[in-house]
Every structure is written in structure tokens, then in C-alpha cells.
Design a protein around this motif. Structure first.
Motif, PDB file in Angstrom:
ATOM      1  N   GLN A  27       0.987  -1.621  -0.144  1.00 30.76           N
ATOM      2  CA  GLN A  27      -0.004   0.003  -0.271  1.00 30.76           C
ATOM      3  C   GLN A  27       0.642   1.025   0.266  1.00 30.76           C
ATOM      4  O   GLN A  27       2.011   1.552   0.483  1.00 30.76           O
ATOM      5  CB  GLN A  27      -1.093   0.127   0.794  1.00 30.76           C
ATOM      6  CG  GLN A  27      -1.765   0.974   1.372  1.00 30.76           C
ATOM      7  CD  GLN A  27      -3.362   0.145   1.717  1.00 30.76           C
ATOM      8  OE1 GLN A  27      -2.662   0.218   2.588  1.00 30.76           O
ATOM      9  NE2 GLN A  27      -4.392   1.858   2.056  1.00 30.76           N
ATOM     10  N   GLY A  28       0.197   2.091  -0.618  1.00 35.30           N
ATOM     11  CA  GLY A  28       1.263   3.842  -0.764  1.00 35.30           C
ATOM     12  C   GLY A  28       2.622   3.333  -1.848  1.00 35.30           C
ATOM     13  O   GLY A  28       3.148   4.263  -1.907  1.00 35.30           O
ATOM     14  N   GLU A  29       2.916   2.640  -2.146  1.00 34.09           N
ATOM     15  CA  GLU A  29       4.455   2.553  -3.193  1.00 34.09           C
ATOM     16  C   GLU A  29       3.478   2.549  -4.734  1.00 34.09           C
ATOM     17  O   GLU A  29       2.763   2.642  -5.178  1.00 34.09           O
ATOM     18  CB  GLU A  29       4.474   0.826  -2.965  1.00 34.09           C
ATOM     19  CG  GLU A  29       3.817   0.090  -3.764  1.00 34.09           C
ATOM     20  CD  GLU A  29       5.342  -1.097  -3.812  1.00 34.09           C
ATOM     21  OE1 GLU A  29       6.400  -0.793  -3.796  1.00 34.09           O
ATOM     22  OE2 GLU A  29       4.840  -2.064  -4.079  1.00 34.09           O
ATOM     23  N   ILE A  30       4.372   3.263  -5.963  1.00 35.06           N
ATOM     24  CA  ILE A  30       4.364   2.959  -7.517  1.00 35.06           C
ATOM     25  C   ILE A  30       5.560   1.714  -7.486  1.00 35.06           C
ATOM     26  O   ILE A  30       6.560   1.734  -7.759  1.00 35.06           O
ATOM     27  CB  ILE A  30       5.316   4.222  -8.161  1.00 35.06           C
ATOM     28  CG1 ILE A  30       4.156   5.501  -6.732  1.00 35.06           C
ATOM     29  CG2 ILE A  30       4.344   4.347  -9.216  1.00 35.06           C
ATOM     30  CD1 ILE A  30       4.547   6.984  -8.122  1.00 35.06           C
ATOM     31  N   PHE A  31       4.444   0.604  -8.249  1.00 32.85           N
ATOM     32  CA  PHE A  31       5.186  -0.670  -8.645  1.00 32.85           C
ATOM     33  C   PHE A  31       4.999  -0.404 -10.049  1.00 32.85           C
ATOM     34  O   PHE A  31       4.034   0.342 -10.961  1.00 32.85           O
ATOM     35  CB  PHE A  31       4.561  -1.687  -8.138  1.00 32.85           C
ATOM     36  CG  PHE A  31       5.081  -2.790  -8.172  1.00 32.85           C
ATOM     37  CD1 PHE A  31       5.852  -2.866  -7.157  1.00 32.85           C
ATOM     38  CD2 PHE A  31       4.942  -3.829  -9.976  1.00 32.85           C
ATOM     39  CE1 PHE A  31       6.757  -4.493  -7.552  1.00 32.85           C
ATOM     40  CE2 PHE A  31       5.561  -4.743  -9.161  1.00 32.85           C
ATOM     41  CZ  PHE A  31       6.424  -5.346  -8.473  1.00 32.85           C
ATOM     42  N   GLY A  32       6.168  -0.659 -11.057  1.00 34.47           N
ATOM     43  CA  GLY A  32       6.772  -0.260 -12.287  1.00 34.47           C
ATOM     44  C   GLY A  32       6.511  -2.235 -12.517  1.00 34.47           C
ATOM     45  O   GLY A  32       7.504  -2.969 -11.865  1.00 34.47           O
ATOM     46  N   MET A 199      11.636   4.625 -14.072  1.00 38.30           N
ATOM     47  CA  MET A 199      13.427   4.625 -13.058  1.00 38.30           C
ATOM     48  C   MET A 199      13.435   5.826 -12.036  1.00 38.30           C
ATOM     49  O   MET A 199      13.821   5.602 -11.213  1.00 38.30           O
ATOM     50  CB  MET A 199      14.201   5.082 -13.945  1.00 38.30           C
ATOM     51  CG  MET A 199      14.802   3.480 -15.153  1.00 38.30           C
ATOM     52  SD  MET A 199      14.913   1.920 -13.997  1.00 38.30           S
ATOM     53  CE  MET A 199      16.214   1.663 -13.013  1.00 38.30           C
ATOM     54  N   GLU A 200      12.589   6.828 -12.655  1.00 38.05           N
ATOM     55  CA  GLU A 200      12.444   8.317 -11.240  1.00 38.05           C
ATOM     56  C   GLU A 200      11.137   7.799  -9.875  1.00 38.05           C
ATOM     57  O   GLU A 200      11.200   8.793  -9.582  1.00 38.05           O
ATOM     58  CB  GLU A 200      12.860   9.514 -12.347  1.00 38.05           C
ATOM     59  CG  GLU A 200      13.520   9.661 -12.581  1.00 38.05           C
ATOM     60  CD  GLU A 200      13.852  10.926 -13.597  1.00 38.05           C
ATOM     61  OE1 GLU A 200      13.055  11.622 -12.773  1.00 38.05           O
ATOM     62  OE2 GLU A 200      14.916  11.480 -14.539  1.00 38.05           O
ATOM     63  N   VAL A 201      10.348   7.305 -10.959  1.00 40.02           N
ATOM     64  CA  VAL A 201       8.920   7.154 -10.239  1.00 40.02           C
ATOM     65  C   VAL A 201       8.649   6.046  -9.845  1.00 40.02           C
ATOM     66  O   VAL A 201       7.819   6.128  -8.415  1.00 40.02           O
ATOM     67  CB  VAL A 201       7.981   8.147 -11.399  1.00 40.02           C
ATOM     68  CG1 VAL A 201       7.540   6.094 -11.839  1.00 40.02           C
ATOM     69  CG2 VAL A 201       6.916   8.317 -11.028  1.00 40.02           C
ATOM     70  N   ILE A 222      17.356  -3.401 -10.759  1.00 41.63           N
ATOM     71  CA  ILE A 222      16.599  -3.620 -11.738  1.00 41.63           C
ATOM     72  C   ILE A 222      18.047  -3.660 -13.610  1.00 41.63           C
ATOM     73  O   ILE A 222      18.063  -4.088 -13.463  1.00 41.63           O
ATOM     74  CB  ILE A 222      15.378  -3.136 -11.736  1.00 41.63           C
ATOM     75  CG1 ILE A 222      14.250  -4.010 -11.254  1.00 41.63           C
ATOM     76  CG2 ILE A 222      14.784  -3.250 -14.180  1.00 41.63           C
ATOM     77  CD1 ILE A 222      14.479  -5.689 -11.536  1.00 41.63           C
ATOM     78  N   LYS A 223      18.600  -1.876 -12.743  1.00 41.48           N
ATOM     79  CA  LYS A 223      19.087  -1.610 -13.429  1.00 41.48           C
ATOM     80  C   LYS A 223      20.743  -2.773 -13.921  1.00 41.48           C
ATOM     81  O   LYS A 223      20.824  -2.105 -14.715  1.00 41.48           O
ATOM     82  CB  LYS A 223      18.790  -0.124 -13.058  1.00 41.48           C
ATOM     83  CG  LYS A 223      20.562   0.562 -13.546  1.00 41.48           C
ATOM     84  CD  LYS A 223      20.351   2.249 -13.178  1.00 41.48           C
ATOM     85  CE  LYS A 223      21.545   3.363 -14.108  1.00 41.48           C
ATOM     86  NZ  LYS A 223      21.878   4.142 -13.532  1.00 41.48           N
TER      87      LYS A 223
END
Length: 239
Positions: A27-32, A199-201, A222-223
Motif C-alpha cells: 500500500q502506498g507504493e508505485i510499482f513498475g 526509473m524516476e517514479v 533492476i538497473k
């Protein structure tokens, strides 16, 4: 965890589009969610947003198995979705587009605390709210679609290539907008090909290839993952 997917699988005839994919979203994360074309990203998103029913596995939102629920049922539970090709009501004004979401989204049961104008202002929509949607440019359409999604009073927002079509000068402002949405209490899952955006968000990222998850971790992990570089990202991520 706000959403968990365990062993999700989806096939189309003999083609396995999603193969035993498991993810847990905090909850509350930005997952790519990234990967090459045809990796199964949008199919997976469709499996958790009610467009497809997976043949195997479970998807749990806030402790409830949501497999088999329709998109509008999931919207009422707090899951909203945007699309790579914006799906606004072309003949309606920006104001009317947002009003539709306020009327038929989760706000039908739980009234949104924001008005149409407040939602448009929040996403940086600068055109007159009476402007017909089909006359808007790409950036304004994307902002409108985000306003519509937020109007449903969602807790989980699924973004399908929201940065596609934006110019390099438009991207930083859009990155900040997505972060503001997260800071407002909305968890985000984002499919994306624009590496600067992802990568920034994102707080964490998972990588799909041929329907399988081949890596998951922070942006730094990941990078530096050699499997990811070999499978998809290469020099684009390194630099």
C-alpha cells in the motif's frame, strides 16, 4: 499488502501470455511492470482489472479474491485503470467526462471529497473545462484520463503506458504528477516503456519476458540485473 497476485496464468489458444506470475504490491507504493513488447504486461494488467479472467491463480485486493469480478465491480471496490490509447468520451466536454466518473465510479457509494474543478486542477488540466475531449492534445487527454480515474475515489490506480507520446519537456512535470497522486494515498501499478519515467517514479519494478517474471526489485537492483539487461533493457537502462 493492498494487492497480491499468486500464480496467475492466462493463455489464448496455444499462446501462453502470462505464465505463473506472482506479485505483492505494498500500500502506498508505485510499482513498475516492464518488459519487451509481447511480454504479457498488458495481459497481466487485464487479469487484475477485470478485463480477462485468468485460467489459473488468484488475485487478492485488500484481502478479497477478485478473480471473476467485472471492471465496473472492481471500480466500485477502489481499482481504477487508464489505457495507453486514452478512452475518453470524445464528444463530451472535459467537465462531463469527469462527471461520468464521479457518478458511476466508487463515488456512487463513497462520495468523492473533490469537485470536478478541483480534480482537473489537481492533474494540471489547463484548458477550459467546457472543451470537447476530441479537441484536446495528447498531454491534456492524459491529464483528463487521470482526473477521471481519481474521480472514482480509487485506492489502486493501474496505468498502461501513461508516459507514451509525451515530449521530453513534458515528462518531468508528469513524473511529479504521478508522485503527487501516490502522496495523496493512491497505490499505483504502472506499465511503461519510457525508462526515464519508470526509473524516476517507481519504488519497485518487476520484469516480464515471454509471460514469465524474470526479475523483481528496487530500481537500482533492476538497473544492475544482468538478466534484465540481456532480455530487454540493455544500454538504454545503463545510461
Amino acid at each position: 499488502m493492498i494487492l497480491t497476485a499468486e500464480g496467475v496464468g492466462k493463455r489464448f489458444g496455444g499462446l501462453v501470455a502470462v505464465d505463473n506470475v506472482s506479485l505483492a504490491i505494498n500500500q502506498g507504493e508505485i510499482f513498475g511492470l516492464i518488459g519487451p513488447n509481447g511480454a504479457g504486461k498488458t495481459t497481466f494488467l487485464n487479469c487484475i482489472s477485470g478485463f480477462y479472467k485468468p485460467e489459473k491463480g488468484t488475485v487478492t485486493f485488500k484481502g478479497q479474491n477478485i478473480v471473476g469480478l467485472s471492471s465496473h465491480q472492481l471500480c466500485h471496490k477502489g481499482i481504477a485503470r487508464t489505457f495507453q490509447i486514452v478512452r475518453s468520451f470524445a464528444k463530451l466536454s472535459a467537465e462531463e467526462n469527469v462527471k461520468v466518473a464521479l457518478t458511476f465510479g466508487r463515488g456512487k457509494q463513497q462520495k468523492s471529497s473533490k469537485s470536478v474543478q478541483e480534480l482537473l486542477d489537481f492533474v494540471g488540466f489547463t484548458m477550459p473545462k467546457q472543451m470537447i475531449a476530441e479537441n484536446l492534445n495528447t498531454m491534456q487527454l492524459k491529464r483528463l484520463e487521470l482526473a477521471r480515474a481519481l474521480a472514482t475515489n480509487c485506492e489502486l490506480l493501474l496505468l498502461d503506458e501513461v508516459a507514451a507520446g509525451l515530449t521530453p519537456s513534458e515528462l518531468p512535470e508528469f513524473i511529479e504528477l504521478i508522485k503527487r497522486i501516490r502522496d495523496g494515498g493512491v497505490t499505483i501499478i504502472s506499465i511503461e516503456h519510457v525508462m526515464k519515467f519508470i526509473m524516476e517514479v517507481c519504488d519497485r519494478i518487476a520484469v516480464l519476458q515471454f509471460g514469465k517474471k524474470i526479475a523483481e526489485g528496487t530500481t537500482a537492483e533492476i538497473k544492475d540485473n544482468p538478466k534484465v539487461k540481456e532480455a530487454y533493457l540493455g544500454e538504454e537502462l545503463v545510461h
